[in-house]
Design a protein around this motif. Sequence first.
Motif, PDB file in Angstrom:
ATOM      1  N   SER B   8       0.663  -1.407   0.227  1.00 41.96           N
ATOM      2  CA  SER B   8      -0.072   0.319   0.180  1.00 41.96           C
ATOM      3  C   SER B   8       0.953   1.579  -0.242  1.00 41.96           C
ATOM      4  CB  SER B   8      -0.981   0.039   1.332  1.00 41.96           C
ATOM      5  OG  SER B   8      -0.875   1.503   1.949  1.00 41.96           O
ATOM      6  N   LYS B   9       0.970   2.034  -0.791  1.00 41.82           N
ATOM      7  CA  LYS B   9       1.587   3.420  -0.669  1.00 41.82           C
ATOM      8  C   LYS B   9       0.066   4.566  -0.907  1.00 41.82           C
ATOM      9  CE  LYS B   9       5.421   5.313  -2.599  1.00 41.82           C
ATOM     10  NZ  LYS B   9       6.795   5.023  -2.944  1.00 41.82           N
ATOM     11  N   THR B  10       0.006   5.047   0.208  1.00 41.49           N
ATOM     12  CA  THR B  10      -0.947   6.157  -0.035  1.00 41.49           C
ATOM     13  C   THR B  10      -0.358   7.593   0.135  1.00 41.49           C
ATOM     14  OG1 THR B  10      -1.673   5.817   1.934  1.00 41.49           O
ATOM     15  CG2 THR B  10      -3.043   5.161   0.043  1.00 41.49           C
ATOM     16  N   GLN B  30      -7.017   5.583   9.289  1.00 36.05           N
ATOM     17  CA  GLN B  30      -7.230   3.905   7.559  1.00 36.05           C
ATOM     18  C   GLN B  30      -5.944   3.483   6.952  1.00 36.05           C
ATOM     19  OE1 GLN B  30      -8.863   7.493   5.536  1.00 36.05           O
ATOM     20  NE2 GLN B  30     -11.112   6.801   6.305  1.00 36.05           N
ATOM     21  N   GLN B  31      -4.935   3.433   7.445  1.00 35.18           N
ATOM     22  CA  GLN B  31      -3.708   3.258   6.633  1.00 35.18           C
ATOM     23  C   GLN B  31      -3.265   2.077   7.342  1.00 35.18           C
ATOM     24  OE1 GLN B  31      -4.335   4.131   3.644  1.00 35.18           O
ATOM     25  NE2 GLN B  31      -5.297   5.591   3.988  1.00 35.18           N
ATOM     26  N   MET B  73       1.970   7.234   2.850  1.00 34.82           N
ATOM     27  CA  MET B  73       2.246   6.720   3.609  1.00 34.82           C
ATOM     28  C   MET B  73       2.645   5.217   3.174  1.00 34.82           C
ATOM     29  SD  MET B  73       0.064   6.467   7.163  1.00 34.82           S
ATOM     30  CE  MET B  73       0.463   4.706   7.966  1.00 34.82           C
ATOM     31  N   SER B  74       3.839   4.497   3.474  1.00 33.82           N
ATOM     32  CA  SER B  74       3.844   2.992   2.548  1.00 33.82           C
ATOM     33  C   SER B  74       3.984   2.200   3.445  1.00 33.82           C
ATOM     34  CB  SER B  74       5.589   3.355   1.671  1.00 33.82           C
ATOM     35  OG  SER B  74       5.451   4.510   1.134  1.00 33.82           O
TER      36      SER B  74
END
Lengths: 111, 144
Positions: B8-10, B30-31, B73-74
């Motif tokens: 995930s990367k956001t 959430q992440q 965020m990763s």
Amino acid sequence: MQVKKNQNEGYTKFSIIGELDASSSIQMDDALKQALEDGDVQMLIDCSGLEYISSAGLGVFVSNIEDIKSKNGSLVFCDVNEEILSVFQVLGLDKIVTIVKEENDAKALFV
Amino acid sequence: MMPKRFLSKTKLTVPSVKKHLTEVRKFVRQQLEDINLGNVDKSQIVLAIDEACANAMVHGNQGNKSKSIDIEMSVDTEHLEIKISDDGSNDFDIAKHLSKDIEELVKNKEKGGMGLKLMHSVMDEVRFIREKSKNVCYLRKVLQ
């Protein structure tokens, strides 16, 4: 965040509802400073509705401890959940202030 | 060697206004939802990121509301990496502002000076770098 203030016999209770962070900390600071001015120096901070605290929130209490003590007052925290307590512990604040399980445990401390 | 696969990367961008820290925390929670960590660990990571973002707003962007901060965020199977960037100059070096003891803060009636200590206590790595005219706070947590 909301701060509700209640005068009880022997102490003033501040119930914090919501998140105490860099944005809302001034509101808590104002409430403590007003209580100090009014001579309400036996303070119970009810954390049962406190969902989050950051260093700015803790800074409010840290910066007022000396003034509370100089007026022979007390600062006691109750109903602190596991997440909030872990923040106190990381900073060593749990060794500086009194933390009790619930409000009933605090009453004896204000006598 | 196989490249690291990010699960995930956001990214989130918010104005440099402290009331937006609520939005930052919601995004981070959430992440972290699907990561196998306990509630205390998750809440401490949220706290560390919140502290870094508050620093970026106050010290990096110096409270300039027209500026913004970026949070990237990763998450992979082993690590959580966060980059917080602000548009400030490099005049203020927060890394040089070491946290004081809690007793000293109490004695001096200080409100600040605990954020960096919290970040270092919670994360496995905290670095401040200058990248493409931005101040970047890099946080890393090993997921066990």
